[in-house]
Design a protein around this motif. Structure first.
Motif, PDB file in Angstrom:
ATOM      1  N   LYS A  47      -5.808 -16.581  28.560  1.00  0.00           N
ATOM      2  CA  LYS A  47      -7.135 -16.392  27.627  1.00  0.00           C
ATOM      3  C   LYS A  47      -6.842 -17.322  26.656  1.00  0.00           C
ATOM      4  N   SER A  48      -7.666 -17.714  26.029  1.00  0.00           N
ATOM      5  CA  SER A  48      -7.724 -18.712  25.080  1.00  0.00           C
ATOM      6  C   SER A  48      -7.136 -18.004  23.932  1.00  0.00           C
ATOM      7  N   ALA A  49      -5.934 -18.464  23.217  1.00  0.00           N
ATOM      8  CA  ALA A  49      -5.377 -17.909  22.067  1.00  0.00           C
ATOM      9  C   ALA A  49      -5.716 -18.535  20.946  1.00  0.00           C
ATOM     10  N   THR A  50      -5.661 -17.756  19.924  1.00  0.00           N
ATOM     11  CA  THR A  50      -5.740 -18.180  18.294  1.00  0.00           C
ATOM     12  C   THR A  50      -4.525 -17.794  17.627  1.00  0.00           C
ATOM     13  N   LEU A  51      -4.276 -18.396  16.661  1.00  0.00           N
ATOM     14  CA  LEU A  51      -2.899 -18.166  16.173  1.00  0.00           C
ATOM     15  C   LEU A  51      -2.446 -16.913  15.977  1.00  0.00           C
ATOM     16  N   ARG A  52      -3.261 -15.881  15.461  1.00  0.00           N
ATOM     17  CA  ARG A  52      -2.871 -14.404  15.486  1.00  0.00           C
ATOM     18  C   ARG A  52      -3.710 -13.627  16.433  1.00  0.00           C
ATOM     19  N   SER A  53      -3.025 -12.570  16.725  1.00  0.00           N
ATOM     20  CA  SER A  53      -3.821 -11.651  17.852  1.00  0.00           C
ATOM     21  C   SER A  53      -5.464 -11.217  17.129  1.00  0.00           C
ATOM     22  N   ARG A  54      -6.131 -11.234  18.097  1.00  0.00           N
ATOM     23  CA  ARG A  54      -7.603 -10.652  17.737  1.00  0.00           C
ATOM     24  C   ARG A  54      -8.039  -9.553  18.659  1.00  0.00           C
ATOM     25  N   LYS A  55      -8.659  -8.567  18.112  1.00  0.00           N
ATOM     26  CA  LYS A  55      -9.419  -7.488  18.681  1.00  0.00           C
ATOM     27  C   LYS A  55     -10.561  -7.874  19.406  1.00  0.00           C
ATOM     28  N   GLY A  56     -11.390  -9.144  18.957  1.00  0.00           N
ATOM     29  CA  GLY A  56     -12.582  -9.612  19.564  1.00  0.00           C
ATOM     30  C   GLY A  56     -13.527  -8.744  18.879  1.00  0.00           C
ATOM     31  N   ASN A  57     -14.780  -8.974  19.440  1.00  0.00           N
ATOM     32  CA  ASN A  57     -16.138  -8.164  19.046  1.00  0.00           C
ATOM     33  C   ASN A  57     -16.041  -6.903  19.615  1.00  0.00           C
ATOM     34  N   PRO A  58     -17.110  -6.188  18.976  1.00  0.00           N
ATOM     35  CA  PRO A  58     -17.122  -4.458  19.294  1.00  0.00           C
ATOM     36  C   PRO A  58     -17.801  -4.370  20.766  1.00  0.00           C
ATOM     37  N   ASN A  59     -17.372  -3.157  21.197  1.00  0.00           N
ATOM     38  CA  ASN A  59     -18.006  -2.942  22.587  1.00  0.00           C
ATOM     39  C   ASN A  59     -19.366  -2.169  22.467  1.00  0.00           C
ATOM     40  N   PRO A  60     -20.313  -2.475  23.383  1.00  0.00           N
ATOM     41  CA  PRO A  60     -20.018  -2.861  24.647  1.00  0.00           C
ATOM     42  C   PRO A  60     -20.111  -4.623  24.490  1.00  0.00           C
ATOM     43  N   ARG A  61     -19.357  -5.179  25.009  1.00  0.00           N
ATOM     44  CA  ARG A  61     -19.570  -6.906  24.861  1.00  0.00           C
ATOM     45  C   ARG A  61     -19.360  -7.420  26.197  1.00  0.00           C
ATOM     46  N   TYR A  62     -19.665  -6.909  27.359  1.00  0.00           N
ATOM     47  CA  TYR A  62     -19.682  -7.474  28.659  1.00  0.00           C
ATOM     48  C   TYR A  62     -20.615  -6.594  29.367  1.00  0.00           C
ATOM     49  N   ILE A 203     -32.154  -7.782  28.668  1.00  0.00           N
ATOM     50  CA  ILE A 203     -32.860  -6.839  28.146  1.00  0.00           C
ATOM     51  C   ILE A 203     -32.843  -5.688  29.205  1.00  0.00           C
ATOM     52  N   ASP A 204     -32.445  -4.356  28.614  1.00  0.00           N
ATOM     53  CA  ASP A 204     -32.755  -3.333  29.522  1.00  0.00           C
ATOM     54  C   ASP A 204     -34.186  -2.728  29.133  1.00  0.00           C
ATOM     55  N   ILE A 205     -34.997  -2.895  30.151  1.00  0.00           N
ATOM     56  CA  ILE A 205     -36.500  -2.568  29.939  1.00  0.00           C
ATOM     57  C   ILE A 205     -36.603  -1.086  29.663  1.00  0.00           C
ATOM     58  N   GLU A 206     -35.791  -0.092  30.430  1.00  0.00           N
ATOM     59  CA  GLU A 206     -36.034   1.168  30.199  1.00  0.00           C
ATOM     60  C   GLU A 206     -35.542   1.511  28.786  1.00  0.00           C
ATOM     61  N   THR A 207     -34.432   1.283  28.342  1.00  0.00           N
ATOM     62  CA  THR A 207     -34.183   1.517  26.923  1.00  0.00           C
ATOM     63  C   THR A 207     -34.761   0.570  25.643  1.00  0.00           C
ATOM     64  N   GLU A 208     -35.546  -0.577  26.241  1.00  0.00           N
ATOM     65  CA  GLU A 208     -36.106  -1.522  25.345  1.00  0.00           C
ATOM     66  C   GLU A 208     -34.980  -2.091  24.550  1.00  0.00           C
ATOM     67  N   SER A 209     -33.897  -2.252  24.966  1.00  0.00           N
ATOM     68  CA  SER A 209     -32.636  -2.699  23.991  1.00  0.00           C
ATOM     69  C   SER A 209     -31.871  -3.835  24.677  1.00  0.00           C
ATOM     70  N   VAL A 210     -31.216  -4.338  23.937  1.00  0.00           N
ATOM     71  CA  VAL A 210     -30.293  -5.588  24.316  1.00  0.00           C
ATOM     72  C   VAL A 210     -29.114  -4.731  25.261  1.00  0.00           C
ATOM     73  N   VAL A 211     -28.287  -5.318  25.826  1.00  0.00           N
ATOM     74  CA  VAL A 211     -27.115  -4.851  26.552  1.00  0.00           C
ATOM     75  C   VAL A 211     -25.957  -4.883  25.991  1.00  0.00           C
ATOM     76  N   ILE A 212     -25.511  -5.847  25.077  1.00  0.00           N
ATOM     77  CA  ILE A 212     -24.274  -5.912  24.640  1.00  0.00           C
ATOM     78  C   ILE A 212     -24.399  -5.769  23.057  1.00  0.00           C
ATOM     79  N   LYS A 213     -23.577  -5.569  22.396  1.00  0.00           N
ATOM     80  CA  LYS A 213     -23.460  -5.021  20.690  1.00  0.00           C
ATOM     81  C   LYS A 213     -23.390  -6.285  19.811  1.00  0.00           C
TER      82      LYS A 213
END
Ligand code: SIN
Length: 314
Positions: A47-62, A203-213
């Motif tokens: 996994k691409s490493a940074t200098l310090r550990s990172r939690k990454g972006n909030p879920n859902p993110r995939y 886009i999720d057409i049912e919820t009219e929303s994007v799918v990742i946060k």
């Protein structure tokens, strides 16, 4: 007889052509061990490493899209920090080549990451990821040609170990000319192309929303649907890069046919992301037997007989 399916990058011999795409199956030491244990794995990429550990972006993110034909992600470089991956890579001897991927979120961080690798006992390959689309507020470096040139100029003042770069997809022939001109100035051992197609939207057409946060739903697109873009990038770069820079083809591989196509475009190795996430490392065994079957049917005994030999129409 099994056809010959190997590759050489600098002093590193890959007895199989398949790597994981950085980000998939490679965040933990256990993931990396699982990849290595698989017979047809050619080598591993962290996994691409940074200098310090990172939690990454909030879920859902995939999110998997179009029934698995694609994926959208905005992981945001979750990783355990450079030292974790260095410790792993220095903890034992490996019978397959290793690629330590790093992705600084600033110019200075990229330089510091590589200084630490240079000063370490690590003797494997390194890959500088200049293409992550998912760090909030940070651009994809390799779309900024001036900064890319500046970073590589600085890097090669002190970095003496084998190193390549991971690029984002380009879509304009002029951009292929520009990036290749920059890369050809440096003793890079490889270019890995492509990272995900940045800032797509699903886009999720049912919820009219994007799918990742993260980023209001914008994220990198991967999977089968990016195959033509990956092939185009490998082909266009192979035609422009000096021969000493080898190529890792990444993007949209789901079958042996796709691998064959990447090899025709000039890839030395391939890496698999979205479909590896779906099938686990044993996908490499399937891809290898499918590739072997195509080669046998066509009468090829070695990948060297057709690698880079894509035909144009007269
Ligand atoms: C991520 O962690 O957001 C993906 C990494 C990348 O695309 O380089």
């Amino acid at each position: 007889m099994q056809p010959q399916m190997t590759a050489q990058i600098g002093n590193f011999t890959f007895k199989h052509l398949f790597l994981n795409a950085s980000g998939v199956y490679c965040r933990t030491k256990q993931n990396l061990d699982d990849l290595l244990d698989n017979q047809a794995t050619g080598g591993i990429v962290t996994k691409s490493a940074t200098l310090r550990s990172r939690k990454g972006n909030p879920n859902p993110r995939y999110h998997s899209i179009l029934n698995g034909a694609g994926s959208i992600n905005s992981m945001g470089l979750p990783n355990y920090g450079l030292q974790y991956y260095l410790d792993y890579l220095l903890s034992k001897s490996f019978d397959k080549p290793t690629i330590l991927s790093v992705a600084g979120t600033s110019f200075d961080e990229n330089i510091e990451l590589l200084k630490q690798i240079q000063d370490s006992d690590y003797q494997g390959m390194t890959e500088l990821n200049l293409s992550c689309p998912n760090v909030v507020g940070k651009p994809q470096i390799a779309y900024d040609f001036e900064t890319t040139n500046k970073i590589l100029t600085e890097v090669f003042k002190f970095f003496k170990k084998p190193i390549g770069v991971k690029l984002p997809p380009y879509f304009d022939l002029n951009h292929f000319d520009q990036i290749a001109k920059i890369l050809n100035q440096f003793p890079l051992d490889h270019v890995n192309s492509i990272n995900s197609v940045g800032n797509g939207l699903w886009i999720d057409i049912e919820t009219e929303s994007v799918v990742i946060k993260p980023k209001k739903g914008f994220g990198g697109i991967g999977g089968k649907m990016v195959l033509p873009t990956g092939l185009a990038n490998v082909r266009a770069l192979r035609e422009r890069l000096k021969p000493s820079i080898k190529m890792i083809g990444t993007g949209g591989i789901t079958s042996g046919k796709d691998v064959f196509a990447y090899l025709l475009c000039g890839a030395d190795l391939v890496s698999v992301g979205t479909q590896l996430g779906i099938e686990s490392p044993k996908i490499f065994n399937r891809l290898e037997s499918e590739l072997a079957a195509i080669m046998v049917e066509k009468g090829y005994t070695s990948v060297n007989e057709f690698r880079g030999k894509l035909k144009s129409l007269e």
